[in-house]
Scaffold this motif. Structure first.
Motif, mmCIF file in Angstrom:
data_model
loop_
_atom_site.group_PDB
_atom_site.id
_atom_site.type_symbol
_atom_site.label_atom_id
_atom_site.label_comp_id
_atom_site.label_asym_id
_atom_site.label_seq_id
_atom_site.Cartn_x
_atom_site.Cartn_y
_atom_site.Cartn_z
ATOM 1 N N GLU A 1 3.359 10.299 9.903
ATOM 2 C CA GLU A 1 2.728 9.753 8.698
ATOM 3 C C GLU A 1 3.003 8.246 8.592
ATOM 4 O O GLU A 1 2.103 7.464 8.307
ATOM 5 N N SER A 2 4.248 7.868 8.882
ATOM 6 C CA SER A 2 4.585 6.447 8.787
ATOM 7 C C SER A 2 3.969 5.650 9.936
ATOM 8 O O SER A 2 4.008 4.421 9.926
ATOM 9 N N LYS B 1 0.796 6.234 10.719
ATOM 10 C CA LYS B 1 -0.642 6.432 10.451
ATOM 11 C C LYS B 1 -1.289 7.283 11.548
ATOM 12 O O LYS B 1 -2.421 7.038 11.982
ATOM 13 N N SER B 2 -0.510 8.257 12.012
ATOM 14 C CA SER B 2 -0.996 9.124 13.077
ATOM 15 C C SER B 2 -1.104 10.558 12.562
ATOM 16 O O SER B 2 -0.593 10.861 11.495
#
Ligand SMILES: Nc1ncnc2c1ncn2[C@@H]1O[C@H](COP(=O)(O)OP(=O)(O)O)[C@@H](O)[C@H]1O
Ligand SMILES: [Mg+2]
Length: 373
Positions: free
Chosen positions: A346-347, A349-350
């Motif tokens: 998530e961090s 952006k995947s």
């Protein structure tokens, strides 16, 4: 005859009209006024209204008028020749019939055309309604998915804060216990009962330490230190780390790493952890051996990494909880592996996806955006 659409399925209608006109004309010509069925002769002339009305009904104004013209063409010789050319003076009503054919053709055609147009616009409205209903349904699905993601993120952050506090308190005494146990183990010889106890103590402390480390990773996520990285190098370093465990579990390892993939902008240490957790889970899902395939390839603006195992697979009930912190099906599991994976990705952006079949295996897919300047 005119067909408004020119469609082949209208041919039979044209044939019906033609047959009607021919039969009526023949009957009309055969029964002259001197014929014994003179009464019928009068009726046949009016039967021409049937094909005219039918044609108007099927093909609208053009159909009505065209049929009236064709009918007049068949009817006119009768008027001219039967009355010796004085059709205007001899029998005006018979001549006026031609005008009436056209009026009826036009009026019926006009009304039928109106109705056809109304039906057409109704059909279009229904189609548009169906289309917007489909769109609405799609948007509702997106909304439900977004809500589910939001709920998961909420749960992750609340539990994260709680476990951070506990983990910190546990870690320091754990280090002291481990140190003491190691000193103790030197005092006994292998084979002694005490030596065995101390060994168990060290093993369990190590396990606890791993659990606490996972807690901390999960609870206090470090912001990723992004740098341009080669994803295949990261995957290979994790495989090196796990090769003994893979071999010991009688698992065949296959790699399908695409050459010269573009760089990705990631935190290499965090990505190592993602891949490690996925590989360890895959290994644990194949307690009796199997095959593990690790792959990487480019797909448009993403790099796709796949981890495919021939293990137990994931049941429907399990699927919903897979990324929920502390959800585990293992007696010694922490249930944090995939929660950490989810948070790290998530961090970055995947995204992570999986597809699974019970008793056949599971594929986890990680999609990383390709670095763009
Ligand atoms: N490759 C896999 N095959 C089958 N089940 C899996 C796989 N990966 C994860 N799981 C399921 O998801 C659960 C959660 O995984 P994880 O978060 O890593 O926690 P843990 O490994 O500690 O149980 C596991 O207990 C297991 O049931
Ligand atoms: Mg795990």
């Amino acid at each position: 005859m005119v067909s408004t659409t020119g469609d082949s399925r209208h041919y039979w209608k044209i044939i019906v009209l033609a047959v009607f006109i021919i039969i009526i004309s023949l009957s009309h010509y055969v029964t002259g006024t001197e014929h014994k069925y003179h009464g019928l002769h009068e009726i046949y002339r009016r039967l021409y209204y049937i094909p005219i009305i039918l044609s108007a009904f099927w093909f609208g104004i053009k159909g009505g008028i065209s049929c009236a013209i064709v009918v007049s063409f068949f009817y006119l010789p009768h008027v001219i020749y039967q009355w010796g050319g004085n059709f205007l003076t001899d029998d005006i009503p018979r001549t006026l019939e031609i005008v009436l054919y056209h009026i009826i053709g036009f009026v019926t055609g006009f009304l039928s055309q109106k109705q056809m147009d109304a039906t057409k616009s109704l059909k279009k409205t229904i189609e548009e309604r169906d289309e917007s209903y489909d769109k609405l349904k799609q948007q509702a699905e997106v909304l439900v998915q977004a809500e589910e993601q939001l709920r998961r993120a909420d749960r992750l952050s609340a539990l994260g804060k709680l476990s951070a506090g506990i983990a910190h308190e546990v870690r320091n005494p754990l280090a002291s216990i481990k140190g003491t146990a190691e000193i103790l183990s030197d005092k006994f010889k292998p084979g002694d009962k005490e030596y065995e106890f101390v060994e168990i103590l060290i093993k369990e402390v190590n396990r606890l330490d791993t659990v606490v480390a996972e807690f901390l990773d999960f609870a206090k996520p470090k912001p990723p230190e992004l740098k341009s990285s080669k994803i295949n190098e990261i995957i290979l370093s994790v495989l090196k780390l796990t090769e003994h465990q893979i071999a010991r579990s009688r698992i065949d390892l296959k790699t399908k790493l695409e050459d010269s993939l573009p760089s990705v902008y990631v935190d290499p240490e965090q990505m190592k952890q993602v891949f490690l957790n996925l590989i360890i889970n895959a290994v644990q899902a194949m307690p009796d051996g199997g095959a593990l395939e690790v792959g990487s390839h480019r797909n448009d603006s993403e790099i796709v990494c796949t981890f495919s195992d021939t293990g137990t697979g994931i049941s429907k009930e399990e699927e919903e909880n897979l990324f929920t912190p502390f959800y585990t099906s293992k007696s010694k599991g922490t249930g944090l592996g995939l929660a950490i994976v989810y948070r790290i990705l998530e961090s970055h952006k995947s995204k992570i996806k999986f597809s699974t079949k019970e008793d056949e295996g599971t594929i986890f897919t990680v999609c990383l955006p390709i670095e763009t300047d």
